[in-house]
Structure formats: C-alpha cells, structure tokens
Motif scaffolding. Structure first.
Motif, PDB file in Angstrom:
ATOM      1  N   CYS A   1       0.907  -1.255   0.034  1.00  0.00           N
ATOM      2  CA  CYS A   1       0.006   0.098   0.030  1.00  0.00           C
ATOM      3  C   CYS A   1       0.631   1.380  -0.066  1.00  0.00           C
ATOM      4  CB  CYS A   1      -1.097   0.030   1.209  1.00  0.00           C
ATOM      5  SG  CYS A   1      -2.021  -1.404   1.523  1.00  0.00           S
ATOM      6  N   PRO A   2       0.736   2.143  -0.909  1.00  0.00           N
ATOM      7  CA  PRO A   2       1.104   3.445  -0.647  1.00  0.00           C
ATOM      8  C   PRO A   2       0.923   4.148   0.563  1.00  0.00           C
ATOM      9  CG  PRO A   2       0.213   3.223  -3.244  1.00  0.00           C
ATOM     10  CD  PRO A   2      -0.280   2.052  -1.781  1.00  0.00           C
ATOM     11  N   VAL A   3       2.015   4.989   1.131  1.00  0.00           N
ATOM     12  CA  VAL A   3       1.710   5.896   1.972  1.00  0.00           C
ATOM     13  C   VAL A   3       1.962   7.065   1.712  1.00  0.00           C
ATOM     14  CG1 VAL A   3       2.547   6.309   4.480  1.00  0.00           C
ATOM     15  CG2 VAL A   3       2.267   3.981   3.759  1.00  0.00           C
ATOM     16  N   LYS A   4       1.089   8.039   1.933  1.00  0.00           N
ATOM     17  CA  LYS A   4       1.200   9.438   1.292  1.00  0.00           C
ATOM     18  C   LYS A   4       0.826  10.359   2.532  1.00  0.00           C
ATOM     19  CE  LYS A   4      -0.408   7.798  -3.187  1.00  0.00           C
ATOM     20  NZ  LYS A   4      -1.780   8.283  -4.178  1.00  0.00           N
ATOM     21  N   MET A   5       1.534  11.669   2.362  1.00  0.00           N
ATOM     22  CA  MET A   5       1.332  12.777   3.282  1.00  0.00           C
ATOM     23  C   MET A   5       0.149  13.492   3.156  1.00  0.00           C
ATOM     24  SD  MET A   5       4.020  15.585   4.460  1.00  0.00           S
ATOM     25  CE  MET A   5       5.134  14.471   5.161  1.00  0.00           C
ATOM     26  N   THR A   6      -0.759  13.663   4.249  1.00  0.00           N
ATOM     27  CA  THR A   6      -1.807  14.596   3.835  1.00  0.00           C
ATOM     28  C   THR A   6      -1.373  16.171   3.605  1.00  0.00           C
ATOM     29  OG1 THR A   6      -2.065  15.039   6.290  1.00  0.00           O
ATOM     30  CG2 THR A   6      -3.182  12.949   5.491  1.00  0.00           C
ATOM     31  N   LYS A   7      -2.374  16.957   2.989  1.00  0.00           N
ATOM     32  CA  LYS A   7      -2.098  18.326   2.992  1.00  0.00           C
ATOM     33  C   LYS A   7      -2.583  18.922   3.897  1.00  0.00           C
ATOM     34  CE  LYS A   7      -2.609  17.737  -2.168  1.00  0.00           C
ATOM     35  NZ  LYS A   7      -3.481  18.094  -3.581  1.00  0.00           N
TER      36      LYS A   7
END
Length: 376
Positions: free
Chosen positions: A156-162
């Motif tokens: 699963c990709p792990v992305k930073m929230t805005k």
C-alpha cells in the motif's frame, strides 16, 4: 478462482468473521530502506482500528477476475521443489512466525516494487472453516469439511496529507489539522494458496494489481517465478491491433461493431446466466465472429495466426478486457465521438463526392457547449 470464491473470502474481512490473530508489517521509504516493522495483535486493537486494517486488506481481493485479479499457476516442479513455493508455504504453515521467511518476503518486495514515495507491506494469515454448500447453493456452517489456511499480502502506498482547516467540535473552534502519513488502498498484492472449487489449491495463487495497465512483472517473477502477466489494458490494445492489421482495408465500422457487439452479448448472457466459471474466449471464438460478420476466410486465418503469436495458441482471455462495455468511441485526429453501445445504429460511415464522412443521426436534443441548436 471464480468471482463467488473471491467474494466468499472477501466477506471474512470483518472483525467478527475472520481468524486473523496478528498482522505483520514493514514500512519502506522512497530510498527502499526499511523504516520500521511491526507484529501487531488484532485482538489488542480497538474495533475501529481493526476494521480499518481489515478493510485495507480486503481491497486486495477487489476488482474483476482477469482484469485486476489474475490466477497464478505453479508447475508441478515448483510445488515439489522450488525456492518461491517453499517460501510461501513457510509463511502460511508458520502463521507468519518464521522470521527468516517473513524477512525474505519483505526483501523480495523491496527489491522489485517500483513505487514513488513510501509504502507499507502488510501480511496476514487466516484460517477459514469452509462451510459445506448444498446443491441449491445454501451453506451449512456446521457441516464444514476443510479448513482453508492462507496468507494475504498487500502493498500500500503511504502518502502525506495536505494542510487543512479543521473544526474541533469539543473546543467549538477552528484549528489547523496536523499533517500526517496516511495508508492508501493496496497497489498490488496476492493470496496464497488459491481457493479453487472452494478448496485449497497449492498449485495456484491469486494476484492483484490495482492498475490494469501495469502488472508489475518484476514482482510477479520474484514472488511466483512464472511468465509475466499481460495487463488488461495491454490485452485490449494488442487485440485491437491484431484486428486492424489482420483485416487491413476491410476493417470497417460495421465489422468492428459486429465483433464488439457479439463480445458484449457474450458478457451480458454470462451475467444473466449467473454462471460461476469466468467467461473467456480464444482466437477460434473470435474467428467465428469475424466469419459471421462477412470477413473473408484468408483474413480470419491471418487473425488466428496473429492472435496465437501475440497471446499464445489457445490462450483464453476475458471478453471484458477486449471491449469497452460502457461506450463505443469513434476517434479521428481532431474529433472524438462517444456513443452508448445500444445506440450504435445512430452512426455510419459514408463517402460523399469522394470524401469520407462519419454521419450521426441527430433528430433532436442537439447542444453545442450547452446551447440547444436547431438543424434546418
């Protein structure tokens, strides 16, 4: 595996239905370095946390058979004695407690997955007491005859929230929402062993890829060591190319509509029949469709030969990968026309005064940039 078999397993991914005792995980940064690992008990999590992890895992069993989900078939030699099969069996049989096997799998994923940014590898092992299903399809939970033990892996990709403005109800005020890392839906993953005929099949696995244009061949080779899988999108593009090249100047609108209409008809009939086995076609089935559309025998034989060369002789494909069931798209370098498949009769091609035209019957309801116009 059939769609019903996949759905049967997918329904288990709720806190009260599965027998997953713990989750293994590995966080990897953009430099392919392991940031952290964990072995977390589902029983010690809150119900909300447990439900969210299971929901993420469940998405690895989503999508269509032959499109997002592909059957992996091991050779007899692989099952008897191969590094890749021994690793998968060690993970399953040890309930993910074989540390060497877990680390070996994590490293194989890290070495082969091409993904921008950080990602998370999730590993779960479940044991399902398969309920007996009678002839009328009814399940009898107390008449189970087998326990299906399997592992499920999700990447699963792990992305930073805005940055965002948040309303804090308990304080009755607005405030800054802290930036955090969020786990996205799985990009790829697999289930081992396969659940064929609602039973354990050590000769198979089920592979998942969210992107129908990318089957991640390096990952497939490292984990299963089988021939690369052709993505669903590539299957359609290859099929379209074979059709156009084989028919050459005789590849008319009517012929293409005829073949695609017959493929859509097979899909609809299969859906209405509620058959469990996946619907597939090969070059012989399409050849008969071409003949029914009036294509000459020499060209249908050329199609057969090109199909065998590109896909493999007798290779069965899902019709859903070969035709768009939602629309028909007619495209020129400057104009694109999209038509509902059941209204293809509105479009025709014609040569007028030596010039080629696409004609669209337009009786009423014609708009140009939202403005109703009248055709005099």
């Amino acid at each position: 595996m059939t769609e019903k078999e996949v759905a049967e397993l997918r329904r288990r991914y709720k806190p009260e239905k599965n027998s997953i005792s713990h989750i293994r995980g590995c966080c990897v940064n953009e430099n392919r370095e392991i940031v952290s690992q964990f072995d977390q008990s589902l029983g010690l999590m809150s119900e909300d946390d447990s439900a969210m992890i299971l929901s993420t895992l469940r998405k690895t069993l989503s999508g269509g058979i032959g499109k997002n989900l592909a059957d992996i078939v091991f050779s007899t030699q692989q099952v008897v004695d191969s590094q890749e099969h021994r690793l998968l069996m060690a993970l399953r049989d040890s309930n993910l407690t074989d540390e060497a096997a877990v680390q070996a799998l994590f490293q194989k994923v890290i070495d082969t997955v091409e993904m921008e940014g950080n990602y998370l590898i999730l590993l779960a092992r479940d044991a399902y007491d398969v309920a007996f299903r009678s002839g009328d399809g009814e399940q009898q939970a107390d008449a189970g005859s087998e326990t299906f033990s399997y592992i499920l892996c999700s990447v699963c990709p792990v992305k930073m929230t805005k940055p965002a403005l948040s309303y804090r109800a308990n304080e009755n005020r607005f405030g800054h929402l802290p930036i955090d890392w969020v786990v996205s839906a799985p990009e790829l993953g697999f289930l081992f062993p396969a659940f064929n005929d609602r039973s354990t099949d050590l000769y198979g696995a089920l592979y998942y890829s969210r992107d129908t244009a990318d089957s991640h061949p390096g990952f497939v080779d490292a984990i299963f060591h089988v021939d690369p899988l052709m993505p669903a999108q590539a299957q359609r593009e290859t099929f379209q190319s074979i059709l156009a090249d084989s028919l050459s100047d005789d590849c008319s609108l009517e012929v293409v509509q005829g073949v695609q209409g017959r493929l859509r008809g097979l899909i609809e009939a299969h859906k209405e029949s509620k058959a469990e086995e996946p619907l597939v076609v090969d070059q012989h089935v399409v050849k008969k469709m071409l003949s029914a559309c009036g294509v000459a025998e020499g060209q249908t034989e050329t199609f057969e030969a090109r199909y065998a060369a590109e896909f493999g002789d007798g290779r069965a494909l899902s019709p859903k990968n070969l035709v768009d069931t939602a629309q028909t798209e007619i495209k020129t370098p400057d104009v694109t026309i999209r038509v509902s498949p059941d209204r293809e009769d509105l479009v025709e091609t014609r040569v007028i005064d030596g010039k080629k035209y696409i004609l669209i019957r337009a009786d009423e309801g014609v708009e140009v940039n939202g403005v109703n116009i009248h055709i005099s």
